[in-house]
Design a protein around this motif. Sequence first.
Motif, PDB file in Angstrom:
ATOM      1  N   ARG A   1       0.834  -1.196   0.000  1.00 32.32           N
ATOM      2  CA  ARG A   1       0.000   0.000   0.000  1.00 32.32           C
ATOM      3  C   ARG A   1       0.874   1.252   0.000  1.00 32.32           C
ATOM      4  NH1 ARG A   1      -2.770  -1.407   5.533  1.00 32.32           N
ATOM      5  NH2 ARG A   1      -0.545  -1.779   5.872  1.00 32.32           N
ATOM      6  N   LYS A   2       0.280   2.357  -0.336  1.00 30.98           N
ATOM      7  CA  LYS A   2       0.993   3.636  -0.291  1.00 30.98           C
ATOM      8  C   LYS A   2       1.558   3.849   1.111  1.00 30.98           C
ATOM      9  CE  LYS A   2       0.384   8.584  -1.186  1.00 30.98           C
ATOM     10  NZ  LYS A   2      -0.560   9.640  -1.647  1.00 30.98           N
ATOM     11  N   GLY A   3       2.835   4.206   1.176  1.00 31.22           N
ATOM     12  CA  GLY A   3       3.480   4.462   2.455  1.00 31.22           C
ATOM     13  C   GLY A   3       4.018   3.226   3.149  1.00 31.22           C
ATOM     14  N   GLU A   4       3.877   2.062   2.522  1.00 32.64           N
ATOM     15  CA  GLU A   4       4.342   0.812   3.134  1.00 32.64           C
ATOM     16  C   GLU A   4       5.845   0.860   3.381  1.00 32.64           C
ATOM     17  OE1 GLU A   4       2.323  -1.886   4.610  1.00 32.64           O
ATOM     18  OE2 GLU A   4       1.685  -2.393   2.575  1.00 32.64           O
ATOM     19  N   ARG A   5       6.254   0.269   4.513  1.00 34.15           N
ATOM     20  CA  ARG A   5       7.672   0.088   4.831  1.00 34.15           C
ATOM     21  C   ARG A   5       7.929  -1.417   4.878  1.00 34.15           C
ATOM     22  NH1 ARG A   5      10.596   4.207   6.712  1.00 34.15           N
ATOM     23  NH2 ARG A   5      11.868   2.837   8.037  1.00 34.15           N
TER      24      ARG A   5
ATOM     25  N   PRO B   1       3.348   5.399  -9.585  1.00 30.84           N
ATOM     26  CA  PRO B   1       4.214   6.559  -9.323  1.00 30.84           C
ATOM     27  C   PRO B   1       3.713   7.475  -8.212  1.00 30.84           C
ATOM     28  CG  PRO B   1       3.047   6.813 -11.415  1.00 30.84           C
ATOM     29  CD  PRO B   1       2.821   5.408 -10.964  1.00 30.84           C
ATOM     30  N   ASP B   2       2.419   7.423  -7.904  1.00 29.76           N
ATOM     31  CA  ASP B   2       1.865   8.288  -6.856  1.00 29.76           C
ATOM     32  C   ASP B   2       1.671   7.559  -5.531  1.00 29.76           C
ATOM     33  OD1 ASP B   2       1.638  10.659  -8.404  1.00 29.76           O
ATOM     34  OD2 ASP B   2      -0.097   9.799  -9.419  1.00 29.76           O
ATOM     35  N   LYS B   3       2.240   6.361  -5.420  1.00 31.19           N
ATOM     36  CA  LYS B   3       2.106   5.586  -4.185  1.00 31.19           C
ATOM     37  C   LYS B   3       3.489   5.178  -3.684  1.00 31.19           C
ATOM     38  CE  LYS B   3      -2.462   3.753  -5.413  1.00 31.19           C
ATOM     39  NZ  LYS B   3      -3.266   2.527  -5.657  1.00 31.19           N
ATOM     40  N   PRO B   4       4.234   6.127  -3.148  1.00 33.84           N
ATOM     41  CA  PRO B   4       5.596   5.807  -2.703  1.00 33.84           C
ATOM     42  C   PRO B   4       5.609   4.789  -1.571  1.00 33.84           C
ATOM     43  CG  PRO B   4       4.949   8.006  -1.981  1.00 33.84           C
ATOM     44  CD  PRO B   4       3.888   7.541  -2.926  1.00 33.84           C
ATOM     45  N   ILE B   5       6.590   3.906  -1.633  1.00 30.12           N
ATOM     46  CA  ILE B   5       6.833   2.926  -0.578  1.00 30.12           C
ATOM     47  C   ILE B   5       8.333   2.904  -0.307  1.00 30.12           C
ATOM     48  CG2 ILE B   5       4.852   1.489  -1.230  1.00 30.12           C
ATOM     49  CD1 ILE B   5       6.881  -0.454  -2.553  1.00 30.12           C
ATOM     50  N   ILE B   6       8.712   2.196   0.739  1.00 30.24           N
ATOM     51  CA  ILE B   6      10.124   1.977   1.052  1.00 30.24           C
ATOM     52  C   ILE B   6      10.345   0.471   1.169  1.00 30.24           C
ATOM     53  CG2 ILE B   6      11.960   2.275   2.764  1.00 30.24           C
ATOM     54  CD1 ILE B   6      11.361   4.836   1.335  1.00 30.24           C
ATOM     55  N   ILE B   7      11.354  -0.046   0.473  1.00 23.13           N
ATOM     56  CA  ILE B   7      11.743  -1.451   0.602  1.00 23.13           C
ATOM     57  C   ILE B   7      13.161  -1.504   1.147  1.00 23.13           C
ATOM     58  CG2 ILE B   7      12.314  -3.556  -0.667  1.00 23.13           C
ATOM     59  CD1 ILE B   7       9.910  -3.118  -2.404  1.00 23.13           C
TER      60      ILE B   7
ATOM     61  N   PRO C   1       8.870  -1.512  10.326  1.00 25.22           N
ATOM     62  CA  PRO C   1       8.220  -2.017   9.112  1.00 25.22           C
ATOM     63  C   PRO C   1       6.714  -2.155   9.292  1.00 25.22           C
ATOM     64  CG  PRO C   1       9.174  -3.835  10.327  1.00 25.22           C
ATOM     65  CD  PRO C   1       9.579  -2.578  11.063  1.00 25.22           C
ATOM     66  N   THR C   2       6.010  -2.044   8.186  1.00 24.62           N
ATOM     67  CA  THR C   2       4.586  -2.378   8.164  1.00 24.62           C
ATOM     68  C   THR C   2       4.370  -3.724   7.471  1.00 24.62           C
ATOM     69  OG1 THR C   2       4.283  -1.205   6.061  1.00 24.62           O
ATOM     70  CG2 THR C   2       3.925   0.051   8.095  1.00 24.62           C
TER      71      THR C   2
ATOM     72  N   LYS D   1       0.356  -5.417  13.924  1.00 23.96           N
ATOM     73  CA  LYS D   1       0.175  -4.388  12.897  1.00 23.96           C
ATOM     74  C   LYS D   1       1.064  -4.597  11.677  1.00 23.96           C
ATOM     75  CE  LYS D   1      -1.359  -0.835  16.164  1.00 23.96           C
ATOM     76  NZ  LYS D   1      -1.114   0.533  16.703  1.00 23.96           N
ATOM     77  N   ILE D   2       1.864  -5.653  11.700  1.00 27.07           N
ATOM     78  CA  ILE D   2       2.778  -5.922  10.585  1.00 27.07           C
ATOM     79  C   ILE D   2       2.196  -7.029   9.706  1.00 27.07           C
ATOM     80  CG2 ILE D   2       5.057  -6.794   9.937  1.00 27.07           C
ATOM     81  CD1 ILE D   2       6.190  -5.543  12.443  1.00 27.07           C
ATOM     82  N   THR D   3       2.180  -6.806   8.401  1.00 24.65           N
ATOM     83  CA  THR D   3       1.826  -7.861   7.451  1.00 24.65           C
ATOM     84  C   THR D   3       3.023  -8.798   7.311  1.00 24.65           C
ATOM     85  OG1 THR D   3       0.369  -6.372   6.230  1.00 24.65           O
ATOM     86  CG2 THR D   3       1.135  -8.344   5.075  1.00 24.65           C
ATOM     87  N   LYS D   4       2.767 -10.106   7.413  1.00 21.47           N
ATOM     88  CA  LYS D   4       3.859 -11.078   7.353  1.00 21.47           C
ATOM     89  C   LYS D   4       3.721 -11.969   6.124  1.00 21.47           C
ATOM     90  CE  LYS D   4       2.978 -10.376  11.985  1.00 21.47           C
ATOM     91  NZ  LYS D   4       1.680 -10.006  12.602  1.00 21.47           N
ATOM     92  N   VAL D   5       4.843 -12.195   5.464  1.00 24.24           N
ATOM     93  CA  VAL D   5       4.901 -13.094   4.312  1.00 24.24           C
ATOM     94  C   VAL D   5       6.125 -13.987   4.464  1.00 24.24           C
ATOM     95  CG1 VAL D   5       5.276 -13.253   1.817  1.00 24.24           C
ATOM     96  CG2 VAL D   5       3.692 -11.546   2.731  1.00 24.24           C
TER      97      VAL D   5
END
Length: 469
Positions: A33-37, A64-70, A96-97, A145-149
């Motif tokens: 999602r937008k803003g995801e870390r 391009p309008d949904k910045p995230i950080i990896i 992290p999210t 609150k963290i999504t796990k994969v």
Amino acid sequence: MDIKIFSKILFLVCLFYISCNGLQAQSAIPPFRKGERVVFTGNSITHGGHYHSFIWLYYMTRFPDKPIIIMNAGIGGESVWDIKDRLDYDVFDRKPTYVALTFGMNDTGYDIYMKDDAKELSEQQIIESLKSFREIEERLQAKNKITKVLIGGSPYDETSKFNKFILHQKNDAILKIVDAQCTSARKNGWGFVDFNRPMCEISLEEQKKDSTFTFCRIDRIHPDNDGQMVMAYLFLKAQGLDGNKVSEFLIDAQSSNVVTHKNCKISKLKKEKNELTFDYLAYALPYPLDSIPRHGWGNQRSQRDAMQLVPFMEEFNQEHFQVINLQKGTYRLTIDNQFIDEISSEQLEDGVNLANYPITPQYQQAIKIMYLNEERFEIEKRFREYLWTEYSFLKKEGLLFADNQKAINKLQEYLPKDLFLRASYGWYIKAMHPEIRKVWSNYMNSIVETIYEINKPVVHRVRLTRVDL
């Protein structure tokens, strides 16, 4: 659709639902999602590998309008019992999210497969690995609150004949860990994606044509750039992003009408006797593919080479341009006065994928983002080399993050006998200084900010002119 492409897509769809202990090998995993870390946690395949960087490049260009950080949280040589000891510093402290975790290659050992009791020894390794994983599992369960994969790691290649040194049954052991990850993900309601089985099946198919084919030519362990791109493809596919086009539009030349348009805007459409012009604004950029074998473990293949192995272009990189009811003939296509190609009216009626043309202005815009992302990747690797040195050498000496002369003296004792440390030592003696780490961090942040400033699509003037009069 070309029959070979269709067959490859069908083959990979089947792979995508191979079972593991009666469970689906791939669970749907949430897209970012937008803003995801996002933190990708793993061993050397994550530490030095590009798959997470290739995934981020997709998001940079497609959204391009949904910045995230990896963020890369891989450390070479580690097993899951090592990873659990750095969860706080290297994963959770980064706020992290979304956390993706992979392990198994080192956990299953190496030299034990040359012994008579290899099966028993590998079972012991698996038990120890899963015991440590249970501790990580409990830690992750507490992070509501963290999504796990969980990611079933890429395979150890036992089937290629590029050399005769093979650790037989090692990948069978890895698959037992993959199946345990799959079970854990289902139990906890987490996401799961398996890199191992699909990559094995692709390798087996390719080895029917070339027995020396492998994703891991240097050591049967570390995927080359094409393998890293296949891993990115599998992850994005598990996120349900296949079929998400760059853009798609259909123009009726006879009526000068835009019949359909998706993820783009067509305006100022004008039809003259032998020419069709219009303004084109896509809301995404094509995915740029690197044709250079980038750094790594003796890499010989490029990201683009993966296009021969998976239908990424068909599923993820369609900038579909279609014009019907043109006068029969050949047309010169230009975008912003840049010559792109001469295309027949029949081809235009079937539809053309503009993402196949690296010379389009929009592709050239995407290439700038690719190179900036590669620069970011290289800076981030400096941090990984620093942390590899800390956790692989200084931690066991009681000097974790001491970053002083005593730490340097201890490392110098290891230098003559450790090739890998000699390669990383230069980065450590720089990164041990917090001021240098801050400069590097600021530089990476600046690169990411620049990427999200220049990744916005712009309006292009498209012109089709008949040339066979």
